[in-house]
Design a protein around this motif. Structure first.
Motif, short mmCIF file in Angstrom:
data_model
loop_
_atom_site.label_atom_id
_atom_site.label_comp_id
_atom_site.label_asym_id
_atom_site.label_seq_id
_atom_site.Cartn_x
_atom_site.Cartn_y
_atom_site.Cartn_z
N ASP A 71 1.17 -1.27 -0.32
CA ASP A 71 0.36 0.22 -0.35
C ASP A 71 1.35 0.95 0.15
N PRO A 72 0.57 1.62 -0.90
CA PRO A 72 1.51 3.20 -0.66
C PRO A 72 1.94 4.45 -0.08
N ASP A 73 0.21 4.07 1.23
CA ASP A 73 0.83 5.20 2.59
C ASP A 73 1.28 4.15 3.38
N ALA A 74 1.71 2.68 3.97
CA ALA A 74 1.93 1.94 4.71
C ALA A 74 3.78 2.19 4.89
N PHE A 75 4.01 1.63 6.33
CA PHE A 75 5.24 2.11 6.71
C PHE A 75 5.34 0.90 6.90
N VAL A 76 6.97 0.45 6.19
CA VAL A 76 7.72 -0.50 5.20
C VAL A 76 8.06 -1.45 5.96
N ALA A 77 8.26 -2.63 7.10
CA ALA A 77 8.83 -3.37 8.01
C ALA A 77 10.68 -2.99 6.97
N LYS A 78 11.65 -3.37 7.97
CA LYS A 78 13.36 -2.77 8.09
C LYS A 78 13.16 -4.19 6.92
N ASP A 79 13.21 -5.11 6.99
CA ASP A 79 13.58 -6.45 6.34
C ASP A 79 13.26 -6.29 4.44
N LYS A 80 12.38 -5.27 4.26
CA LYS A 80 11.66 -5.70 3.42
C LYS A 80 12.41 -4.04 2.81
N VAL A 81 12.56 -3.92 3.27
CA VAL A 81 13.61 -2.12 2.55
C VAL A 81 14.58 -2.85 2.44
N ALA A 82 15.30 -3.52 2.97
CA ALA A 82 17.10 -4.52 2.24
C ALA A 82 16.29 -4.70 1.49
N ASP A 83 15.58 -5.84 1.16
CA ASP A 83 15.09 -6.56 0.53
C ASP A 83 14.99 -5.82 -0.86
N TYR A 84 14.19 -4.78 -1.03
CA TYR A 84 13.77 -3.69 -2.03
C TYR A 84 15.59 -3.01 -2.73
N PHE A 85 16.31 -2.62 -2.06
CA PHE A 85 17.73 -2.28 -1.77
C PHE A 85 18.18 -3.18 -2.56
N GLU A 86 18.04 -4.34 -2.47
CA GLU A 86 18.97 -5.57 -3.40
C GLU A 86 18.32 -5.96 -4.39
N ALA A 87 17.13 -5.64 -4.37
CA ALA A 87 16.38 -5.51 -5.92
C ALA A 87 16.89 -4.29 -6.56
N TYR A 88 17.11 -3.49 -6.25
CA TYR A 88 17.29 -2.67 -6.74
C TYR A 88 18.49 -2.20 -7.83
N ALA A 89 20.15 -2.93 -6.57
CA ALA A 89 21.13 -2.85 -7.19
C ALA A 89 21.04 -3.95 -8.49
N ALA A 90 20.04 -4.94 -7.71
CA ALA A 90 20.20 -5.73 -9.68
C ALA A 90 19.66 -5.61 -10.51
N GLN A 91 18.27 -4.65 -10.43
CA GLN A 91 17.56 -3.74 -11.63
C GLN A 91 18.79 -2.88 -12.05
N ILE A 92 19.34 -2.75 -11.45
CA ILE A 92 20.32 -1.58 -12.45
C ILE A 92 21.71 -2.49 -12.37
N LYS A 93 21.93 -3.41 -12.05
CA LYS A 93 23.43 -3.84 -12.53
C LYS A 93 24.74 -3.34 -11.79
N ALA A 94 24.02 -2.54 -10.42
CA ALA A 94 25.29 -2.45 -9.01
C ALA A 94 26.24 -3.43 -9.61
N PRO A 95 27.97 -2.74 -9.14
CA PRO A 95 28.89 -3.77 -9.78
C PRO A 95 29.21 -3.97 -8.01
N VAL A 96 28.23 -4.81 -6.73
CA VAL A 96 28.25 -4.93 -6.35
C VAL A 96 29.58 -5.89 -5.40
N ARG A 97 30.62 -5.29 -4.82
CA ARG A 97 31.44 -7.19 -4.66
C ARG A 97 31.10 -6.96 -2.39
N CYS A 98 30.06 -7.79 -2.13
CA CYS A 98 30.15 -7.89 -0.58
C CYS A 98 31.27 -8.71 0.13
N GLY A 99 30.88 -8.39 1.10
CA GLY A 99 32.17 -9.00 2.23
C GLY A 99 33.85 -8.79 2.45
#
Length: 444
Positions: A71-99
């Motif tokens: 829902d656009p007016d909802a307040f998103v839970a923290k893990d879903k926010v983290a999932d969002y940034f992972e999905a965004y990184a994949a969408q833009i093909k960000a060259p990320v090296r973790c660890g």
């Protein structure tokens, strides 16, 4: 092993690092993002279990992706926010090296570029973007001795009420984190004391619009500097429980004991300043001021938004405000845990460049450091009030990317000029005949 070379190295793959990657890709600059843990790790492991975003989903996001199934007016839970940034990184093909942790950044040989020491070896880069944000080292003031017999946690270490030993809890700090943690503990049946300092407390919503909308239409997100004396004032706002305006007097009526700012600790006793009423009055003034501005905006623009007269009512002071506790015997009060919700300290010890003032604070202009080639992203008030928010960091990243391009063009001109000075005269005339020139205008 030889150092790996990259045009721009981004340190950190949180919201700032991912935004920076998107904009560098847009201007076709080679870059790499190094992250010591996982993408958006702070949202997963440095927050309490029930945390939600402080802004609604329609607002606290990047322009290129909405939160799925939300829902656009909802307040998103923290893990879903983290999932969002992972999905965004994949969408833009960000060259990320973790660890991969960055251990040290220093000027390269001859003062050109930077040498970066990491847990994965050496890198060399023309530019380094520090996207580690402002929340780096949890601050626990040296007030209560470690051997005093209390569990002391920073708010970033708190997870849920079951994590704590039996007994009451003193929460020091009444910004967004402190208030939400105190409220959760109180609802879990704990006896809670909440130390309240100076703060702003905007309405969660008013006349059918969330406060983020009001700050937008009233031009407050674009304020470039905080008011004098308000640089460190906390903002008491929350998206918890579907979002409701934080009212400290209401929290007191629900069982939380409010106290003033924490002071000295001695022989099991904690002292508190005689400023609780003043701090609440200041928060009320901030709250009512925004309501009046909103009412004036509605009248001026003829908006059909329902009146909300009850929002202007300030309830009476509870006893803990009219007769404040100035000295508290923590043991006698049954307190076994102290949670410090007082923010973070800067930690740029790994960044060995001339980019800081005497206090260790970055010296920059909208993220462009005084040290050429070093850039910052994700700092509070980096360019405006909205810089600390998800959407705000995205716009700051666009500016930083533009500045990297601009500085690169100046560097390209310098290199071309040096080459022309060393070249035969015929080569100089050939370059001069190029309608674009060997060095495009830096602002084109």
């Amino acid at each position: 092993m030889a150092a790996r070379k990259i045009h721009t190295l981004i340190v950190g793959a949180g919201q700032a690092g991912i935004a920076m990657s998107e904009h560098l890709s847009a201007v076709q600059l080679p870059h790499l993002v190094l992250e010591k843990a996982r993408i958006a790790e702070a949202w997963r492991s440095h927050r309490w279990d029930s945390l939600v975003a402080n802004g609604p989903a329609w607002h606290d996001r990047f322009p290129g992706l909405a939160f799925p199934d939300t829902d656009p007016d909802a307040f998103v839970a923290k893990d879903k926010v983290a999932d969002y940034f992972e999905a965004y990184a994949a969408q833009i093909k960000a060259p990320v090296r973790c660890g991969v942790e960055v251990l040290k950044v220093e000027r390269g040989p001859g003062g050109r570029g930077f040498r970066i020491d990491t847990t994965d070896g050496l890198y060399e880069a023309d530019n380094v973007v520090v996207a580690t944000g402002a929340f780096q080292k949890p601050l626990i003031p040296q007030v209560i001795p470690a051997d005093a017999g209390f569990l002391q946690l920073h708010s970033s270490q708190y997870r849920n009420p079951d994590q704590l030993p039996d007994g009451g809890v003193l929460v020091v700090g009444a910004g967004s984190s402190g208030v939400q943690i105190a409220d959760e503990l109180n609802q879990a049946g704990r006896k809670v004391y909440l130390a309240v300092g100076p703060h702003d407390r905007p309405p969660r919503s008013y006349r059918g619009r969330d406060f983020v909308w009001w700050l937008g239409v009233l031009g407050k997100w674009d304020l470039q500097t905080p008011a004098a004396g308000a640089e460190h004032v906390t903002i008491a706002v929350s998206g918890a429980q579907g979002g409701r305006t934080i009212d400290f007097r209401r929290l007191a009526g629900e069982g939380i004991t409010l106290v003033g700012r924490s002071g000295a600790y001695q022989n099991g006793h904690m002292a508190f300043a005689d400023d609780l009423a003043r701090n609440l009055d200041r928060g009320d003034a901030n709250y009512l001021s925004l309501l009046r501005e909103a009412d004036a905006y509605i009248a001026r623009h003829g908006l059909d938004l329902p009146p909300e007269p009850e929002a202007h009512v300030i309830i009476a002071d509870p006893e803990c405000v009219s007769r404040p506790v100035r000295d508290l015997d923590l043991r006698a009060a049954g307190i076994g845990t102290v949670i410090w919700a007082v923010g973070f300290e800067r930690d740029y010890s790994w960044l060995e460049v001339d980019a800081f003032d005497a206090a260790g604070k970055p010296v920059h202009q909208r993220g462009v450091s005084k040290e050429p080639g070093i850039y910052f992203l994700g700092l509070p008030w980096q360019s405006r009030r909205g810089s600390s928010f998800i959407w705000g960091v995205w716009y700051d990243a666009r500016h930083v990317a533009d500045q990297i391009v601009t500085q690169g063009r100046y560097t390209a001109y310098d290199q071309s000029a040096r080459a022309r000075q060393a070249a035969p005269e015929s080569a100089i005339h050939a370059a001069a005949g190029d309608p674009d020139g060997p060095y495009p205008h830096p602002h084109l």
